[in-house]
Design a protein around this motif. Structure first.
Motif, mmCIF file in Angstrom:
data_model
loop_
_atom_site.group_PDB
_atom_site.id
_atom_site.type_symbol
_atom_site.label_atom_id
_atom_site.label_comp_id
_atom_site.label_asym_id
_atom_site.label_seq_id
_atom_site.Cartn_x
_atom_site.Cartn_y
_atom_site.Cartn_z
ATOM 1 N N LEU A 46 0.819 -1.211 0.000
ATOM 2 C CA LEU A 46 0.000 0.000 0.000
ATOM 3 C C LEU A 46 0.854 1.264 0.000
ATOM 4 O O LEU A 46 0.561 2.236 -0.699
ATOM 5 N N LEU A 47 1.927 1.262 0.806
ATOM 6 C CA LEU A 47 2.755 2.458 0.887
ATOM 7 C C LEU A 47 3.511 2.714 -0.413
ATOM 8 O O LEU A 47 3.699 3.875 -0.805
ATOM 9 N N GLU A 101 2.444 1.956 -3.433
ATOM 10 C CA GLU A 101 1.473 2.496 -4.378
ATOM 11 C C GLU A 101 1.099 3.932 -4.010
ATOM 12 O O GLU A 101 1.007 4.815 -4.865
ATOM 13 N N ARG A 102 0.898 4.158 -2.705
ATOM 14 C CA ARG A 102 0.562 5.513 -2.253
ATOM 15 C C ARG A 102 1.724 6.476 -2.494
ATOM 16 O O ARG A 102 1.526 7.611 -2.953
ATOM 17 N N GLY A 116 1.844 7.610 -6.023
ATOM 18 C CA GLY A 116 0.843 8.624 -6.309
ATOM 19 C C GLY A 116 1.230 9.995 -5.769
ATOM 20 O O GLY A 116 1.069 11.013 -6.447
ATOM 21 N N VAL A 117 1.751 10.034 -4.534
ATOM 22 C CA VAL A 117 2.179 11.310 -3.957
ATOM 23 C C VAL A 117 3.341 11.882 -4.765
ATOM 24 O O VAL A 117 3.429 13.096 -4.998
ATOM 25 N N SER A 146 -1.773 17.929 -1.106
ATOM 26 C CA SER A 146 -0.726 17.033 -1.610
ATOM 27 C C SER A 146 0.480 17.051 -0.678
ATOM 28 O O SER A 146 1.100 16.012 -0.415
ATOM 29 N N ASP A 186 -0.446 15.036 2.251
ATOM 30 C CA ASP A 186 -0.299 13.611 1.928
ATOM 31 C C ASP A 186 1.151 13.170 2.077
ATOM 32 O O ASP A 186 1.430 12.068 2.565
ATOM 33 N N PHE A 221 2.471 10.376 4.550
ATOM 34 C CA PHE A 221 3.260 9.273 3.995
ATOM 35 C C PHE A 221 4.573 9.123 4.763
ATOM 36 O O PHE A 221 4.994 8.004 5.084
ATOM 37 N N MET A 270 -4.097 9.035 -8.761
ATOM 38 C CA MET A 270 -4.044 10.124 -7.789
ATOM 39 C C MET A 270 -3.805 11.487 -8.442
ATOM 40 O O MET A 270 -3.835 12.509 -7.760
#
Length: 1129
Positions: free
Chosen positions: A17-18, A20-21, A24-25, A94, A97, A101, A581
């Motif tokens: 998950l991190l 992929e996240r 996006g960030v 952003s 985020d 993160f 994202m």
């Protein structure tokens, strides 16, 4: 650590998950940086000049921002606070985020450290890869944040606007501002943060040592090992390509370099070990820049030197960096150039074998993905370094004119994999069930210790694989092994922690077998993901200048033209760089991709169309040599062959005869046509590679670009063949243009075996446009050119008697005059030229020509009616006294503009005569092309009788006229004169004017006898002043006028015949011989009237004008013609 607590940490899930996240960030942060750096996409608050002082103030005071206390200085912000908050909210969140993160990454890294995890890329591949990806993503985010120059202003403006609206500070502002300040010097801060994680980072990076050394080799080592070669080990060609570290084989070298360089930048303490130092130096020697994201890259040597130079105890490492930089600058370009050269040959061989023997794809799938990965790495390396090329002794190392071949081979391999997907599924389904499951079962049985939880999971793997059947594959049932792969990822995390019940470090065979199984399952259900992982080139979307330079170099290299389609195909990759994202990027990326694709295909089509048109021009030149006009010199020499053989020393060189261009003494001597055919063949291979492809949901058809270019150029070439010069009124003969057009169309039709192009549709479309006044581009066509020329040049000269109608020749002929250049009107107006004209401009063009001619006729008739109205009273008296010669003789001198009436009627006759010639040419062409249609139309015309309804008759005549068939009533003339009638006086008065017009012409005919040019020419069967055209004008104009008024045409023509006969008979009593000098020739006009009209007969003429007078007139005219031609003594 007990196993249940390891389950609670969910390391695998968090890594997935991190990562992929974080991706996006990272994309959002990249978007912010690019948007703020471009004046066209800057957020409105940053582009507002009124806010510039506030922005400078916020940047200076950041993070000490008091929105309420500094109201005076932040007045513009307070005024626009709502707009600022709305515009900057996505940017601010952003950054929030990124803050969140970072918190999650800190937590996970601490958990991994506390768990004392084991990392080995060869064993727990997914776990190690996920960990290194997370570190690199985090480091890239921090570096990209530091590069975003507007970060303080964006955060500060939003914070102030938020506080002014809500009366309180944004909750995350304090921590966010602190993070921004901390990362003003990102590498130094990262080194501090990753200090506690040195052990884990070192373990993960050290596992790359042997893999990176084995994969990161030069072309010579690859050649020695016969890398990617199926023919080198022909005996094992059918054996499956397998490896204990399958995923590591196609793991990107670029990714490994990024792991190593950014990993050691974040954790320089890991460089203490010798293995890590060797790995680090090897990575620094192979590249000059490493990618952070897309086109954002890091100059590795400078960044590493700055970081280590500011730290104590790293003096030797700084020296290593300088040494590695010198070696990279000197040798990395040549190293990668040699790799690209090897890969071109290897991929060419691999693609040819797999295309010829598709069955090899399944056992050699791993080899294909390794080839794709290596090719992708080299292409990205070239684009990245070409964008930031440094001063080097060998700049050619960073500019490759053969890169298109590598690109296209990569595309072909991707296409082969997609085409062979059913074969891959069937082969590897059987492989998993009958081999992998058995191997995994044996490994499990040989485990010394296997706890219950791990045993249940691994046994489930065996059962799932063993249950696979070929029937599922053949029935195309959806296969989904994502749960199995996720369970294996979780199991890697569970078994990689310290004190695990089944430590993976002690049982590496489990990891190796499972890694191979994971690869095989991806071939069944995630083939597109594998292709994206190994061969996605979407990052090249952000290197447009480099890609355009590569394309330009390709188009300048003749041997690479066949691969040029690789660049448009490359644009189909660009949609993969989108991230959920950051949907705001879609329009810009779509425009970039479509713009590049369009630019590439336009250039390919431009070169191909230029080549085709050049070849057509060559064929045109060859066909022109066969024109009859070029054989005059040959005929002359043949006739004079037996004459005296004395030759002038300065004689003209002999012209080559047609066909000599095909005679060669040596085949190695290439002609221009050879070069054009070769170039065209290369470009055709490129355009034919795929019928169409998709770029951002847009279907692109390469052949249509060529069709568009060919259509435009072909239309221009046709017009150019006419060689029309409006100033000098020069134009090419229609027959010559038709010959040239035939050469062009023949060659274009022959393109069918080269390009997947509907050449018939192309030629028909262009030729159809030539039948209209303007083509699709709004340019003039052959129809316009020839219509203007015949009206402005030929018919205008005919009106001044410089050109006369010669019925005997069925053409207009030029009257020779001293001192004027010779212009032969017959060469442009004979029946052969009219046929050629009809072929060129077709029925639509001939109708346009006819309409223009009729417009001029209508204007002349309008002027004639004005003259009739001026002499209305006198003409009425003349009509009433038709049987009183003495009264007529007294009234005729009272008429004004009688000569003008005859002149205008003659012009009308000339126009109608030319139209009749054009219609005859159209009729012959129509009969040749559509004989099955011409016959019925002629039968319809023959079936029209005087009793036929006039509207029906006109409809039939209109059809016949469109086919070029002559009619007793011209429908086009009726339409033109009818339209002018609606604008005039009452119908009764217009009818009266029509009747008096015939009277005016009839009584004015004797005036022609005084004209010296009114002499009948037996050779031309006409008169030198074109008065023989009066017959056609009188008959057709009267037929049209009385058809409009629904009167009897024959009655009015009889009346005209009586008046004309009476007037001409009075010439015999004319005492002035000068006024009756050409009486006999003028009298012959009566015979022409009868011959022209279907309403008049010789018997009618006999009642008015004795035939013996006509016979005597013919005899006298012939005698005078013979005397005029007789030589003087």
């Amino acid at each position: 650590m007990a196993l249940p607590s390891v389950y609670q940490h969910k390391l695998a899930e968090k890594l997935t998950l991190l990562n992929e996240r974080g991706r996006g960030v990272l994309v959002r942060l990249y978007h912010i940086k690019k948007s703020c750096g471009d004046a066209r996409t800057r957020p409105p608050p940053l582009a507002d000049r009124a806010l510039e002082p506030c922005a400078r103030l916020l940047h200076k005071r950041f993070p000490q921002l008091e929105a309420r206390g500094g109201a005076a200085q932040l007045g513009p912000v307070h005024k626009a606070r709502g707009d600022i908050a709305r515009a900057l909210a996505p940017f601010y969140h952003s950054f929030v985020d990124l803050l969140e993160f970072r918190d999650h990454v800190y937590e996970l890294l601490n958990t991994i450290d506390a768990s004392d995890c084991f990392f080995d890329i060869n064993v727990n591949y997914d776990f190690t890869k996920g960990y290194l990806d997370l570190i690199v993503t985090y480091v890239s985010l921090v570096l990209l944040l530091a590069r975003t120059e507007e970060r303080r202003v964006l955060i500060g403006l939003y914070h102030c606007a938020h506080e002014m609206i809500h009366g309180t500070s944004e909750p995350n502002f304090a921590r966010l501002a602190q993070m921004v300040l901390e990362y003003d010097h990102p590498l130094k801060k990262l080194a501090e943060e990753f200090g506690p994680h040195t052990k884990a980072v070192t373990s993960a990076l050290a596992s790359l040592h042997f893999l990176f050394a084995r994969r990161n080799q030069g072309a010579e080592q690859w050649r020695s090992a016969q890398l990617l070669s199926l023919l080198g080990t022909a005996g094992t060609m059918l054996s499956p390509a397998s490896s204990d570290t399958a995923a590591c084989e196609y793991l990107s070298l670029e990714v490994m370099e990024r792991w190593i360089i950014l990993g050691f930048l974040a954790c320089p303490a890991a460089l203490a070990g010798a293995r890590c130092q060797e790995l680090w130096r090897r990575a620094l020697q192979g590249t000059l820049r490493v990618t952070l994201l897309r086109d954002e890259s890091l100059p590795v040597h400078r960044a590493t030197e700055e970081l280590l130079g500011a730290m104590k105890g790293f003096g030797k490492r700084v020296a290593d960096v300088k040494e590695c930089k010198e070696q990279a600058v000197a040798h990395s370009g040549a190293l990668h150039r040699a790799r690209r050269g090897y890969l071109r040959g290897a991929l060419r061989e691999l693609e040819a074998l797999l295309a010829d023997q598709p069955g090899l794809l399944a056992p050699k799938a791993l080899l294909v993905f390794v080839a794709l990965s290596l090719a992708r790495d080299e292409l990205l390396w070239l684009a990245r370094h070409a964008e930031h090329v440094t001063k080097t002794r060998a700049p050619e190392d960073f500019a490759d004119s053969h890169v298109a071949e590598l690109l296209l081979l990569l595309e072909r391999l991707r296409a082969l994999v997609r085409r062979g997907a059913p074969l891959l599924r069937r082969y590897h389904a059987a492989f998993l069930a009958r081999f992998d499951a058995l191997v995994l079962s044996d490994v499990l049985q040989n485990l010394s210790v296997c706890p219950e939880e791990e045993s249940v999971i691994l046994s489930a793997f065996v059962r799932s694989l063993s249950a696979l059947s070929l029937k599922e594959v053949d029935d195309k049932e959806p296969l989904d092994f994502a749960p199995l792969r996720l369970d294996w990822f979780r199991l890697q995390a569970y078994t990689s922690v310290a004190k695990a019940a089944l430590p993976l470090s002690s049982n590496p065979d489990v990891g190796r077998v499972m890694n191979l199984i994971v690869f095989h399952t991806k071939l069944l259900d995630s083939l597109e993901d594998l292709l994206a992982e190994t061969s996605d080139l979407s990052d090249l979307c952000f290197y447009p200048r480099s890609v355009e330079k590569m394309f330009s170099a390709t188009m300048e290299e003749p041997s690479m033209l066949r691969y040029s389609i690789a660049f448009p195909l490359l644009c189909s990759h660009f949609s993969h760089c989108l991230h959920p994202m950051c949907p705001e990027e879609y329009p810009q990326l779509e425009a970039t991709a479509l713009g590049l694709c369009d630019k590439f295909l336009e250039e390919i089509a431009r070169q191909a169309s230029t080549c085709i048109m050049d070849a057509c021009a060559e064929q045109h030149n060859l066909s022109e040599q066969l024109l009859p006009k070029h054989c005059a010199s040959t005929v002359s020499k043949a006739r004079n062959k037996k004459a005296t053989k004395q030759m002038s020393k300065n004689r003209e060189p002999e012209r080559d005869k047609p066909g000599t261009e095909s005679q060669r003494k040596d085949r190695t001597l290439t002609t221009n046509m050879d070069k054009l055919h070769l170039t065209l063949s290369e470009l055709s291979l490129s355009l034919n590679h795929v019928p169409n492809f998709t770029v951002f949901e847009h279907t692109v058809t390469p052949a249509e670009y060529l069709s568009s270019h060919l259509e435009t150029r072909f239309a221009k070439a046709i017009v150019a063949m006419a060689a029309y010069n409006q100033a000098t009124q020069e134009v090419a003969r229609p027959s010559e243009v038709l010959v040239g057009l035939g050469a062009y169309t023949t060659f274009i039709h022959s393109l069918g075996h080269l390009v997947g192009l509907d050449t018939g549709r192309l030629v028909r479309g262009v030729l159809l446009q030539q039948t209209q006044p303007r083509d699709a581009a709004g340019e003039q066509t052959l129809t316009t050119i020839y219509t203007n020329w015949y009206l402005e040049a030929l018919l205008r000269q005919a009106s001044s008697s410089a050109i006369v109608l010669a019925p005997a020749l069925q053409a207009f002929a030029t009257v020779p005059r001293d001192g004027e250049p010779g212009f032969s009107a017959a060469e442009f107006s004979d029946i052969a030229e009219m046929r050629a004209l009809a072929e060129l401009i077709g029925p639509y063009g001939m109708k346009f020509l006819s309409d223009n001619l009729m417009w001029h006729v209508g204007s002349q008739v309008g002027e004639l009616k004005k003259l009739v109205r001026e002499n209305m009273d006198t003409l009425v008296q003349l009509r009433a006294g038709a049987t009183k010669p003495e009264q007529m003789a007294a009234l005729v001198p009272r008429l004004s503009s009688a000569d003008n009436v005859l002149k205008r009627m003659t012009i009308v006759g000339e126009i109608l005569s030319f139209r009749a010639l054009a219609q005859q040419g159209l009729r012959e062409v129509f009969s040749q092309h559509c004989p099955f249609l011409a016959g019925p139309i002629e039968c319809l015309v023959d079936g029209v009788t005087p009793d036929t309804d006039m509207q029906v008759a006109l409809s039939i005549f209109e059809v016949a006229s469109a086919a070029g068939i002559p009619c007793e009533i011209d429908p086009a003339l009726v339409a033109v004169l009818a339209s002018s009638k609606t604008e005039g006086p009452s119908p009764e008065e217009d009818y009266k004017v029509a009747c008096l017009l015939l009277v005016f012409v009839a009584v004015a005919l004797p005036l022609l006898a005084s004209d010296p040019a009114s002499v009948y020419n037996t050779e031309m069967d006409g008169y030198n002043n074109n008065i023989h055209c009066l017959a056609k004008a009188i008959i057709h104009v009267s037929a049209a006028l009385f058809t409009i008024h629904k009167k009897n045409i024959e009655t009015h023509l009889k009346e005209f015949l009586v008046l004309a006969s009476t007037s001409l008979l009075q010439l015999g009593q004319e005492p002035d011989r000068a006024r009756a000098r050409n009486r006999d020739s003028v009298c012959l006009l009566l015979q022409l009237l009868v011959a022209e009209s279907s309403f008049l007969t010789v018997d009618m003429l006999e009642r008015c004008f004795p035939y013996v007078l006509l016979r005597n007139a013919y005899r006298e005219a012939c005698r005078e013609s013979l005397l005029a031609r007789a030589p003087a003594h």
